[in-house]
Design a protein around this motif. Structure first.
Motif, short mmCIF file in Angstrom:
data_model
loop_
_atom_site.label_atom_id
_atom_site.label_comp_id
_atom_site.label_asym_id
_atom_site.label_seq_id
_atom_site.Cartn_x
_atom_site.Cartn_y
_atom_site.Cartn_z
N PHE A 54 33.07 -1.66 -39.32
CA PHE A 54 33.35 -0.26 -38.99
C PHE A 54 34.63 0.21 -39.69
O PHE A 54 34.67 1.31 -40.25
N LEU A 55 35.68 -0.61 -39.65
CA LEU A 55 36.93 -0.22 -40.31
C LEU A 55 36.74 -0.08 -41.82
O LEU A 55 37.32 0.81 -42.44
N GLY A 56 35.94 -0.95 -42.43
CA GLY A 56 35.69 -0.85 -43.86
C GLY A 56 34.99 0.46 -44.23
O GLY A 56 35.35 1.12 -45.20
N VAL A 57 34.01 0.83 -43.42
CA VAL A 57 33.28 2.09 -43.68
C VAL A 57 34.20 3.28 -43.46
O VAL A 57 34.22 4.22 -44.27
N VAL A 58 35.00 3.26 -42.39
CA VAL A 58 35.91 4.37 -42.11
C VAL A 58 36.96 4.50 -43.22
O VAL A 58 37.32 5.62 -43.62
N GLU A 59 37.44 3.37 -43.75
CA GLU A 59 38.43 3.42 -44.83
C GLU A 59 37.85 4.11 -46.06
O GLU A 59 38.49 4.97 -46.66
N ARG A 60 36.62 3.77 -46.45
CA ARG A 60 36.02 4.40 -47.62
C ARG A 60 35.72 5.87 -47.36
O ARG A 60 35.88 6.70 -48.25
N LEU A 61 35.27 6.22 -46.15
CA LEU A 61 35.01 7.63 -45.84
C LEU A 61 36.32 8.43 -45.81
O LEU A 61 36.33 9.61 -46.20
N GLY A 62 37.39 7.81 -45.36
CA GLY A 62 38.69 8.50 -45.37
C GLY A 62 39.16 8.79 -46.78
O GLY A 62 39.72 9.84 -47.05
N GLY A 118 30.67 0.79 -46.91
CA GLY A 118 31.33 2.10 -46.93
C GLY A 118 31.24 2.76 -48.29
O GLY A 118 31.04 3.97 -48.39
N GLN A 119 31.37 1.97 -49.36
CA GLN A 119 31.27 2.54 -50.71
C GLN A 119 29.85 3.02 -50.99
O GLN A 119 29.66 4.04 -51.65
N ILE A 120 28.84 2.31 -50.48
CA ILE A 120 27.45 2.77 -50.64
C ILE A 120 27.26 4.11 -49.94
O ILE A 120 26.64 5.03 -50.48
N ILE A 125 26.81 10.06 -50.41
CA ILE A 125 27.32 11.41 -50.14
C ILE A 125 27.64 12.13 -51.45
O ILE A 125 27.28 13.30 -51.64
N ARG A 126 28.31 11.44 -52.38
CA ARG A 126 28.64 12.05 -53.67
C ARG A 126 27.37 12.41 -54.45
O ARG A 126 27.32 13.45 -55.10
N PHE A 128 24.36 13.23 -53.22
CA PHE A 128 23.71 14.40 -52.65
C PHE A 128 24.53 15.67 -52.88
O PHE A 128 23.96 16.74 -53.06
N ARG A 129 25.86 15.55 -52.93
CA ARG A 129 26.68 16.71 -53.28
C ARG A 129 26.42 17.13 -54.73
O ARG A 129 26.37 18.31 -55.04
N MET A 130 26.28 16.14 -55.62
CA MET A 130 26.03 16.44 -57.02
C MET A 130 24.67 17.10 -57.19
O MET A 130 24.54 18.09 -57.92
N VAL A 131 23.65 16.59 -56.50
CA VAL A 131 22.32 17.19 -56.60
C VAL A 131 22.35 18.62 -56.07
O VAL A 131 21.76 19.53 -56.68
N ARG A 132 23.06 18.86 -54.98
CA ARG A 132 23.17 20.20 -54.43
C ARG A 132 23.88 21.13 -55.41
O ARG A 132 23.48 22.29 -55.59
N ALA A 133 24.92 20.65 -56.07
CA ALA A 133 25.64 21.48 -57.04
C ALA A 133 24.77 21.79 -58.25
O ALA A 133 24.79 22.91 -58.77
#
Length: 172
Positions: A54-62, A118-120, A125-126, A128-133
């Motif tokens: 959980f901490l690893g995922v939160v660190e990458r999302l932060g 977390g990086q995955i 997220i990046r 899907f943001r790129m596809v939306r843009a």
């Protein structure tokens, strides 16, 4: 103490550590920044592993959150939320570092797995943001399936505006 005796005692201690399976008798000591835990039971290990993932995922999302808050001229207040997020991320990184310093290889592997997971999530997220843009740049189209612009039709910030040859320019 001779070198061979020292090497023999090191080898014996290493074998005990590797072959040890009774964690009730010899618990693993995991240190975090403000608190330390003895991992004795399977549920202790499972809880620690899930917490570290959980901490690893939160660190990458932060880290993604810091990148999401863009600097804009005339809005210096955006520095404060970025600094607060960075402060929390730094504490999480130190907690993960202290956990990795535990001389127990599965904890190292779990921390690496949590950061990779977390990086995955961040890369998804990046993406899907790129596809939306891209869909927004192409006008959306029918159900979002507009033909993509070719690289030649997109603006290239690195392309030089004026092509010059070195033969027509003087050096002095």
């Amino acid at each position: 103490m001779s070198a061979s005796a020292l090497l023999g005692s090191f080898h014996e201690a290493h074998l005990r550590l590797v072959t040890r399976t009774n964690y009730e008798e010899h618990p693993i000591y995991m240190t975090l920044i403000f608190k330390a835990y003895y991992l004795r039971t399977t549920s202790d290990f499972a809880g620690a592993y899930l917490f570290l993932i959980f901490l690893g995922v939160v660190e990458r999302l932060g880290a993604l959150g810091i990148d999401s808050i863009r600097d804009k001229p005339g809005q210096p207040w955006r520095i404060f939320p970025r600094a607060c997020i960075y402060y929390v991320i730094t504490i999480i990184r130190y907690v993960l570092m202290m956990a990795v310093m535990t001389p127990f290889v599965p904890i190292l592997l779990v921390v690496c797995f949590g950061l990779a997971l977390g990086q995955i999530v961040v890369e998804g997220i990046r993406y899907f943001r790129m596809v939306r843009a891209i869909k927004k740049a192409n006008g959306g189209g029918a159900a979002g399936f507009a033909p993509l612009k070719t690289p030649d039709s997109l603006p290239d910030p690195y392309r030089q505006q004026h092509q010059t040859t070195h033969l027509s320019e003087s050096c002095c």
